[in-house]
Design an enzyme around this catalytic site. Structure first.
Site, short mmCIF file in Angstrom:
data_model
loop_
_atom_site.label_atom_id
_atom_site.label_comp_id
_atom_site.label_asym_id
_atom_site.label_seq_id
_atom_site.Cartn_x
_atom_site.Cartn_y
_atom_site.Cartn_z
N HIS A 285 -14.75 0.60 -5.45
CA HIS A 285 -14.98 1.57 -6.52
C HIS A 285 -15.68 2.78 -5.93
O HIS A 285 -16.72 2.66 -5.31
CB HIS A 285 -15.85 0.94 -7.61
CG HIS A 285 -15.72 1.60 -8.94
ND1 HIS A 285 -15.93 2.96 -9.12
CD2 HIS A 285 -15.39 1.11 -10.16
CE1 HIS A 285 -15.75 3.27 -10.39
NE2 HIS A 285 -15.40 2.16 -11.05
N HIS A 369 5.85 -7.23 4.14
CA HIS A 369 6.26 -6.40 3.01
C HIS A 369 5.04 -5.74 2.38
O HIS A 369 3.93 -6.28 2.41
CB HIS A 369 6.99 -7.23 1.94
CG HIS A 369 8.02 -8.16 2.50
ND1 HIS A 369 9.26 -7.73 2.91
CD2 HIS A 369 7.98 -9.50 2.74
CE1 HIS A 369 9.95 -8.77 3.36
NE2 HIS A 369 9.19 -9.85 3.27
N HIS A 373 1.47 1.67 -4.19
CA HIS A 373 1.31 2.34 -5.48
C HIS A 373 2.44 3.32 -5.78
O HIS A 373 2.75 4.20 -4.98
CB HIS A 373 -0.02 3.08 -5.47
CG HIS A 373 -0.39 3.70 -6.77
ND1 HIS A 373 -1.02 2.99 -7.77
CD2 HIS A 373 -0.23 4.96 -7.25
CE1 HIS A 373 -1.23 3.79 -8.80
NE2 HIS A 373 -0.77 4.98 -8.51
N ASN A 406 6.70 6.10 -13.66
CA ASN A 406 5.34 5.58 -13.49
C ASN A 406 5.01 4.74 -14.73
O ASN A 406 4.71 5.28 -15.78
CB ASN A 406 4.34 6.72 -13.32
CG ASN A 406 2.94 6.21 -13.02
OD1 ASN A 406 2.59 5.09 -13.33
ND2 ASN A 406 2.12 7.07 -12.43
#
Length: 473
Positions: A285, A369, A373, A406
């Site tokens: 984060h 693999h 994103h 998306n």
């Protein structure tokens, strides 16, 4: 953490005791060995105590060690054909219902044409209705269609009785109705009263990876919980932006309908039929940094219109935080040769006073693999640049963006379905799932395949996989 340290100490103690016993057995002569047995018999209480301690150590280790976690199966929602949102459909809706000035229309048209989206993506129900107004009812319709369809398909494949579902985790970044979406699932499938539910919101595109990681963390330490249903969705309806702020208009152009459901389990009897085992995960984060925190931000524009602002700084923030994420992630997954090579490049650069960046490790040495994103064309290209990936590695992400757009948090599972439709994955292969999200967060999951991939009846690529990949981008 303290419990894990104690377990490791006990484990090492047991191994040391076992090694010492074997050493005595192999090194002592038979006469000496007999004398040793005689000595142990004389000290019977000591012998029994050592034996009991060894058994207790073994039992404690076996009982408290983290449990294995498996992805039993998953299902991706594929909307009906009449919900396809081609460029022409999108343009007609905006021209008729959007009331946008010409310069705004030109901006959105440019974003769409350069987004990497094709003409086979799916739009929310409201844009196909006469009034074309994004209401709460349409948002609920969008959510229910995706959630129920994906769960129905998942249950039919896994043959899991809804009564055996112990936990429900639902993630929906921008849509959090009352009662919650997890309550909607409990009500619809009549789940048992003791089922535990979690609702994750505001986490953006990373929440699919985050929710599966949450499920795994619960399952690793529990013997009472066995089956966790994870539902990953997003609402396009109530995230539609009708104002004139360019950073907020981007969401209208690239986000599309999508939903996925997965069954995560720690039941060892399911290992033989599970698709994958989760072997590692990492969440970082970066919200302490103001630029990272505000890179994707929900707010009102000057006229009071709600929207999610995707700033120009988003790509830079993603690249910067991916590098920070890799600094922690790489030593955990890369082979020693790659780690040594990277460390050498860092030291060599410092000694030479060179300001160039250290070499990027070859992550394909650790994975067969990658599900990277699928946030947009620029995002995929930037990840490929940072990680030095060739077109073959980024192909599933690029094709998923083209086919489904998306879909936010569920995008990694649509990409996973691409691998299965192509039947590219073999038993024993390792796969890295990587996703970014608002906040700013980076999440990684490392899976080991337990069987060869196969194209199932509900794979969302079934009707078009022969057309992919294509070279145009």
């Amino acid at each position: 953490m303290k419990l894990q340290v104690n377990i490791q100490i006990l484990h090492l103690s047991f191994l040391a005791l076992l090694f010492f016993t074997l050493l005595l057995n192999t090194t002592l002569s038979s006469a000496t060995y007999a004398a040793t047995l005689s000595l142990l018999s004389a000290y019977l209480h000591l012998s029994l105590s050592c034996t009991i301690c060894a058994f207790i150590t073994i039992f404690y280790y076996l009982y408290t060690r983290p449990r294995q976690v498996f992805l039993l199966n998953y299902a991706c929602y594929k909307p009906p054909t009449h919900r396809k949102c081609s460029y022409q459909v999108a343009e007609n809706f905006v021209l008729q219902k959007g009331h946008f000035p010409q310069k705004t229309l030109d901006f959105m048209r440019n974003i769409y044409l350069n987004s990497g989206l094709g003409d086979e993506t799916y739009g929310p129900p409201f844009i196909f209705e006469k009034e074309g107004v994004p209401t709460l009812n349409y948002a609920m319709q969008e959510a229910e269609e995706g959630i129920f369809s994906s769960i129905d398909a998942l249950l039919s494949k896994t043959l899991v009785d809804p009564e055996s579902i112990d936990i429900v985790i639902v993630t929906s970044g921008g849509f959090s109705p009352t009662p919650s979406l997890s309550s909607l699932i409990v009500n619809h499938y009549k789940l048992k009263p003791e089922v535990k539910t979690y609702n994750l919101s505001g986490m953006g595109c990373s929440s699919g990876v985050m929710s599966m990681d949450l499920a795994a963390r619960i399952l690793r330490g529990s013997r009472k919980v066995q089956n966790v249903l994870v539902v990953i969705t997003e609402s396009i309806t109530l995230n539609w932006y009708s104002g004139d702020s360019r950073p907020m208009l981007v969401t209208n152009c690239i986000f599309r309908v999508g939903c996925a459901a997965s069954m995560i389990t720690n039941d060892p009897s399911h290992r033989r039929i599970a698709k994958m085992e989760l072997v590692d995960s990492l969440r970082t984060h970066h919200g302490a940094d103001d630029s990272a925190y505000k890179a994707a931000f929900q707010e009102e524009d000057d006229n009071g219109n709600n929207g999610i602002s995707l700033t120009k700084d988003l790509i830079r923030v993603a690249a910067m935080n991916l590098r920070e994420h890799i600094k922690i992630f790489a030593p955990r997954v890369l082979p020693l040769s790659q780690i040594v090579h990277y460390a050498y490049s860092v030291v060599a650069a410092k000694i030479a006073g060179d300001e160039s960046k250290p070499v990027v490790p070859d992550f394909m040495a650790a994975f067969e693999h990658m599900c990277i994103h699928t946030g947009g064309k620029a995002v995929i290209e930037n990840i490929a640049r940072v990680l030095k990936l060739d077109d073959e590695v980024s192909e599933p992400a690029r094709m998923t963006l083209n086919r489904f757009g998306n879909t936010s948090s569920s995008l990694v599972l649509y990409e996973l379905a691409y691998f299965e439709a192509k039947e590219r994955v073999k038993m024993g292969d390792r796969m890295w799932m990587l996703a970014f999200g608002t906040g700013f967060k980076v999440g990684s999951l490392v899976w080991k395949w337990l069987q060869d991939s196969r194209q199932e009846f509900d794979n969302p690529w079934n009707d078009c996989i022969q057309s992919y990949p294509f070279k145009a981008w």
